[in-house]
Every structure is written in structure tokens, then in C-alpha cells.
Scaffold this motif. Structure first.
Motif, mmCIF file in Angstrom:
data_model
loop_
_atom_site.group_PDB
_atom_site.id
_atom_site.type_symbol
_atom_site.label_atom_id
_atom_site.label_comp_id
_atom_site.label_asym_id
_atom_site.label_seq_id
_atom_site.Cartn_x
_atom_site.Cartn_y
_atom_site.Cartn_z
ATOM 1 N N THR A 157 0.827 -1.201 0.000
ATOM 2 C CA THR A 157 0.000 0.000 0.000
ATOM 3 C C THR A 157 0.864 1.255 0.000
ATOM 4 O O THR A 157 0.564 2.238 -0.686
ATOM 5 C CB THR A 157 -0.951 -0.011 1.213
ATOM 6 N N ASP A 179 -5.269 -1.517 -5.253
ATOM 7 C CA ASP A 179 -4.808 -2.109 -3.999
ATOM 8 C C ASP A 179 -5.878 -3.042 -3.454
ATOM 9 O O ASP A 179 -6.888 -2.602 -2.930
ATOM 10 C CB ASP A 179 -4.498 -0.999 -2.982
ATOM 11 N N GLU A 180 -5.659 -4.317 -3.603
ATOM 12 C CA GLU A 180 -6.607 -5.352 -3.180
ATOM 13 C C GLU A 180 -8.041 -5.030 -3.631
ATOM 14 O O GLU A 180 -8.949 -4.929 -2.822
ATOM 15 C CB GLU A 180 -6.563 -5.518 -1.660
HETATM 16 MG MG LIG Z 1 -2.114 -2.816 2.030
#
Ligand SMILES: [Mg+2]
Ligand SMILES: Nc1ncnc2c1ncn2[C@@H]1O[C@H](COP(=O)(O)OP(=O)(O)OP(=O)(O)O)[C@@H](O)[C@H]1O
Lengths: 314, 257
Positions: free
Chosen positions: A49, A166-167
């Protein structure tokens, strides 16, 4: 051709009170080609992240440089912001009381799009992510997966050349996840570049041209997804599922077999060469073991071996 | 030009948020009660300025509450809800968005003026007549604009501070007093008066009272001071909001994860 994304000796630390600073990125160097889907893998706290935030200009690096399509993320912040899209996973980050469409219309203005363009694109994107029928419902009535689709639509509104995800699929149902993958591949065909941070190895295998594995802020490896198994040694093997070890013991005695290994849910037979694998496969099929297949170590295995026995420690 | 459009979009966003979350409008319930209390307290005192005061004070308090409580929440709420990070990632500066949203919030506060006037007229049969309506209208407008600037400043101060609640609770009464909102600043001790001259409310209160009574002198100067104080606050607020964003990018403290 110039890389779509390049990070060079990128470092980021977070200050803490009365403790040493956390090193989230430790001289990370990474390059992503244009039109590539690049996977970013690593355990919790690895720095994924942090990297995504630096590349999308919401976080400043402590040292090192990063460029997106040739523009420095620190010196040319504005330009970079118009070129990249940021999609953060999870269900937060939207105006919950407002409708999906209203959220997008507002976001479009933040990207300096005129009202007509935003409206047109918002409709098209809501359709594309499967939210057209719920477009006028307040977001607070959306499920987690629906919110994530809206995040994706928001990240695409200004038609960015480079997308940082991000995910993005944590919490999507399997059908939605497949649809998401198809959408990413479509967008790639339109010429876009992706950096995809994920914990989902199947997703990374299915989507990514290349993957990078990071841990404690350091790059452990970058390789083509298709041939990443090579990293565990350039070995031939055959996998099969069988309840007991009798076949395994017998196979270990064959001359073409170099090793037999017990994996979580199956056996793995290492052979000297392609011919050896062929003979082992035939041997197994003769004994009615129809689960046998020629195998290469999967991305997950590479990941588990490389990151090691970290268990739950971060 | 684009930024004006962003301000307008942010304004509309805030208006819609207020419409869908009526707690934003709660303060408008308080205004008639304030007017009523002030009138009930002073109705029989036979002071000529009682009615003017009872109408103007709740209006200005409404503006201030909007600026302090509601505008002060704009940035922190985006931070808590995880909207701050994606907003910073957009090319339009966050400051521009905050200006639009704060303006919408403050205009809700301005409704308090009308409400207060109506309460006196309908509830008490006391219709406030204004001797110089032109100046009065200009003063209300300038006051609203200055309130937007001041709300921006307060929003910046609150977003930067670690003690939000304390600030929000303590920045009300001192300013009602310094701003001559409930009583004219001429009753304050002499040493306090210079401070109240930098609070736009004090100029507004005086100009509004004078316009109602027909005792206006130098209205242009007063208007100019109100607008200048508002503009200075706006500039300060925008600078502080930029610092909030810069600080977050440097420290990484406000994020999504
Ligand atoms: Mg993360
Ligand atoms: N704002 C912050 N303040 C202090 N430390 C932070 C902050 N954000 C992240 N960190 C630390 O930096 C390191 C990297 O965090 P980061 O969020 O980048 O990891 P990640 O790879 O995204 O993990 P996950 O898979 O759990 O999402 C961690 O040790 C984390 O504790």
C-alpha cells in the motif's frame, strides 16, 4: 520505450513516537512496462500500500525517485494525478448517503471533466461494472462488493493510462471476481497499464504478466508469471493425488525419478527430464491414478517458499 | 473556470448531503428559540434596539454555528470516512472542494436570518422594519461572504488541531462577545475593543443595527472591512487546508488502510 512506472531506490519510513521509525520501503527498485499487468505480492505490512500511495502521489517518498510515464511523482504531481487512477479496496471512501451516480459526478469534477462527459462516462462505467440498475440508490445500501465495483468505476472515470489497484477484489463474490478480471483484461487491451497489489494468488496468476514479490519493503524477486516456477529450480515434475504412500515409495525407486515430495494435498515427483516425466505419467495412469499431471511449481508455492515460514509474524 | 465548476459541484454535493442527512439542519431549530428568548427578555424593556437585536443576533449566531460546527467537520469527516486519500489523489486541490462545501454549509446558516425575522413577525407580531433596506441587504450579503471565508479558516484550524472538540466548544461564546452579536461592543471594556475590530461579526453587527435604525455612517467603509476580513480569513483557511494535505503526504497519518 520508456517504462510506464519506474521506481528507483525508493525508500519510505514512518516516524513513531519514542521508537525507531518503521521502514516501509527499503530502497525498492522496480519497473513496469507499458501495457503490462504487474502483480505486487507480499505479506501483510510488506509495503504494498505504501508503494501504491507513493506512485499515486498521496504519500511522499523519504528518498529515491519514482516516475509514471516519465513524470516524477514529487516534482510533477499534478501531471501524474491526471495520468493515474487509484483504486483502493475495501468498502470505505465514498459518500454513503449519496447515490452511486452522484458520487461519480462529484468525482468527475475533481478530474476537471465537464458535466456532459462525466454523465456519459458515469453511465457507461456503471453499466460496465454491473451497477446500472442500482445507480440511483444511496451507497449506504450497497454491499461490500458493490462498493468495490463503484471504487473501480471511480478510478476509471478520467480514463487514466496507468491504474493502481490495492486489493480491489477482496470481498467480491466469485462471479464478480471473474467479471472484474475480464474487465481488467479488456482495459489492458485498450492500452492501459496496471499495478495490482493482491493476496489472491489465483488472481495474480490469471491476470498478471509479471509479478513482484516484496517483503519488509524489499524487492525479493520480479519475474514473468508464466515461468515463475523456474525460480524454485529448473525442474521437471509430476503431481498426483493419492491417499497413501505406496505409489510414492515405488516411484522413488525408478531410475528417472530424482525425488518424491509430500506437498499439502498431493505428491510431487521430481524427474530428471521431460522423458522421465512422460514415463512417470504413464506409470501412474497404468495404476489408475488419473489425477496425475505434469506440473510446474505454482505462484503460490514460489510465494510460500520465498517469504518463508513467517507464520503470523509481521 | 474549471475550479469555479468544482466549487459549484462541491457546493451541490454539500447541499445534497444536508438534504439527506437532516442533522445538518438541526441548528435551524434552535434559531427561533433564540429569537423568542431574546424577545421575551427585552420586549418590555422599551429599549428601541430590542427588536433589532433579537432578530439580528440569532441570524449571526446561526452563521457562526454553521461555520464552526458544520464547516469544521467537512475535512475531518472525509478523513474518517477514507475519502481523503482518493481526494488528494485527484488533480484538483482539496482546498477548492472545501471552499465549495463550506460555502454551502454557511448558506444554510444564513437561513437563520430569515427564520429569526419570521419568528419575531409571526410569533410576536413584531415586524422588524429596516430604515435603509439597500444597505441592510448589502450588509447581509457581505456578512455571508465573510462568514464563508471565516468558516474556511475555522475548518483549517480545526482540521490541523489535535483537540478538535475543545476548539469547537470554546470558539463560540468569545466570538459572540467580541463580535458584538448579542450586545453592542460599546459595552465591552475599552481594552477588549481592538480585538473585536478584527472579528468581522463586530462590523456586521454594527452595520446591520445602523441600517435598521437609519443611523448609518460610512457604510462603504464598513462593507469593505467586512469583505476584507472575510477575504483574509479565506486566504488563511486555504493556506491551512493546503498544510493539512501536505502534512498528510509527509507523515502518512491520514489514509485509507
Ligand atoms: Mg495494504
Ligand atoms: N501511517 C503509518 N504510520 C506508521 N506506520 C505505517 C503507516 N502506514 C503503514 N505503516 C507501516 O508500514 C509498513 C508497510 O505497510 P503497508 O500498509 O504498506 O503494507 P501492505 O503491504 O499494504 O500490507 P497489507 O497486506 O496488510 O495491506 C507496515 O509495517 C506498517 O505498519
Amino acid at each position: 520505450m520508456e517504462a510506464a512506472v519506474s521506481a528507483s531506490a525508493l525508500r519510505r519510513t514512518y516516524e513513531r513516537k519514542r521508537k525507531d521509525a518503521v521502514v516501509a520501503l527499503d530502497d525498492l527498485t522496480l519497473s513496469i512496462a507499458r501495457n503490462e499487468i504487474h502483480g505486487l505480492l507480499g505479506p501483510n505490512g510488506a509495503g504494498k500500500t505504501t508503494l501504491v500511495k507513493i506512485l499515486s502521489t498521496v504519500l511522499l517518498p523519504t528518498a529515491g525517485t519514482a516516475r509514471v510515464l516519465g513524470h516524477d511523482v514529487v516534482a510533477e504531481t499534478r501531471t501524474v494525478r491526471t495520468l493515474v487512477g487509484l483504486v483502493l479496496g475495501g468498502d470505505r471512501g465514498l459518500y454513503d448517503r449519496l447515490s452511486a451516480r452522484r458520487n461519480l459526478l462529484f468525482w468527475g469534477a475533481l478530474y476537471k471533466l465537464d458535466a456532459r462527459t462525466v454523465r456519459r462516462r458515469a453511465d457507461a462505467l456503471l453499466e460496465r461494472v454491473g451497477l446500472a440498475e442500482r445507480a440511483d440508490d444511496p451507497v449506504e445500501r450497497f454491499s461490500r462488493g458493490m462498493r468495490q465495483r463503484l471504487h473501480l468505476a471511480r478510478g476509471l472515470l478520467h480514463e487514466p493510462q496507468v491504474l493502481f489497484l490495492d486489493e480491489p477484489t477482496s470481498g467480491l463474490d466469485p462471479v464478480a471476481a471473474v467479471a472484474f478480471r475480464r474487465l481488467v483484461l479488456e482495459l489492458r487491451d485498450e492500452g492501459r497499464t496496471f499495478l495490482l497489489a493482491t493476496h489472491d494468488m489465483d488472481e495474480a496468476t490469471a491476470l498478471c504478466d509479471r509479478v513482484s514479490l516484496i517483503d519488509r519493503g524489499r524487492l525479493l524477486l520480479t519475474d514473468d508469471t508464466a515461468s515463475i516456477g523456474r525460480i524454485l529450480g529448473d525442474r521437471e515434475c509430476v503431481d498426483f493425488v493419492h491417499d497413501d504412500g505406496t505409489h510414492a515409495e515405488a516411484l522413488a525407486l525408478l531410475p528417472e525419478v530424482t525425488d518424491v515430495e509430500r506437498l499439502d494435498d498431493r505428491w510431487r515427483v521430481h524427474t530428471a527430464d521431460r522423458d522421465g516425466s512422460r514415463r512417470v505419467l504413464a506409470w501412474l495412469v497404468e495404476r489408475d491414478v488419473l489425477t496425475a499431471r505434469h506440473a510446474q511449481p505454482t505462484l503460490e508455492e514460489v510465494y510460500l517458499r520465498t517469504v518463508g515460514d513467517r507464520g503470523m509474524r509481521v | 473556470m474549471t475550479y469555479l465548476r468544482v466549487v459549484w459541484q462541491a457546493f451541490r454535493l454539500q447541499a445534497e448531503l444536508a438534504r439527506r442527512g437532516p442533522q445538518h439542519l438541526l441548528m435551524l431549530l434552535v434559531t427561533p428559540m433564540q429569537t423568542a428568548s431574546l424577545l421575551a427578555l427585552t420586549l418590555h424593556s422599551h429599549r428601541p434596539d430590542a427588536l433589532v437585536n433579537a432578530v439580528i443576533a440569532p441570524g449571526m449566531i446561526g452563521l457562526w454555528v454553521a461555520a464552526l460546527d458544520y464547516a469544521g467537520r467537512v475535512v475531518p469527516e472525509d478523513q474518517w470516512a477514507g475519502r481523503f486519500t482518493p481526494m488528494v489523489a485527484a488533480p484538483v486541490p482539496l482546498t477548492v472542494v472545501v471552499v465549495g462545501r463550506v460555502a454551502a454549509v454557511v448558506l444554510v446558516g444564513a437561513v437563520a436570518f430569515a427564520e429569526s425575522w419570521l419568528t419575531a413577525a409571526v410569533g410576536f407580531g413584531r415586524v422588524l422594519t429596516v430604515a435603509e433596506p439597500g444597505v441592510f441587504a448589502a450588509a447581509v450579503l457581505a456578512t455571508c461572504l465573510a462568514a464563508v471565508g471565516t468558516a474556511m479558516l475555522l475548518s483549517g484550524v480545526i482540521a490541523l488541531s489535535r483537540a478538535r472538540d475543545v476548539l469547537q466548544n470554546s470558539l463560540s461564546y468569545p466570538f459572540y462577545i467580541l463580535g458584538g452579536v448579542v450586545f453592542p461592543i460599546t459595552v465591552l471594556p475599552a481594552w477588549v475593543r481592538p480585538f473585536s475590530r478584527v472579528v468581522f461579526l463586530s462590523w456586521s453587527a454594527q452595520l446591520l443595527r445602523d441600517a435598521a435604525h437609519g443611523t448609518v455612517r460610512h457604510w462603504a467603509v464598513s462593507l469593505a472591512v467586512i469583505l476584507a476580513l472575510g477575504a483574509a480569513a479565506l486566504a488563511g483557511g486555504m493556506w491551512l487546508t493546503r498544510r493539512v494535505v501536505d502534512g498528510a503526504r509527509r507523515k502518512g497519518t491520514v489514509g485509507f488502510a
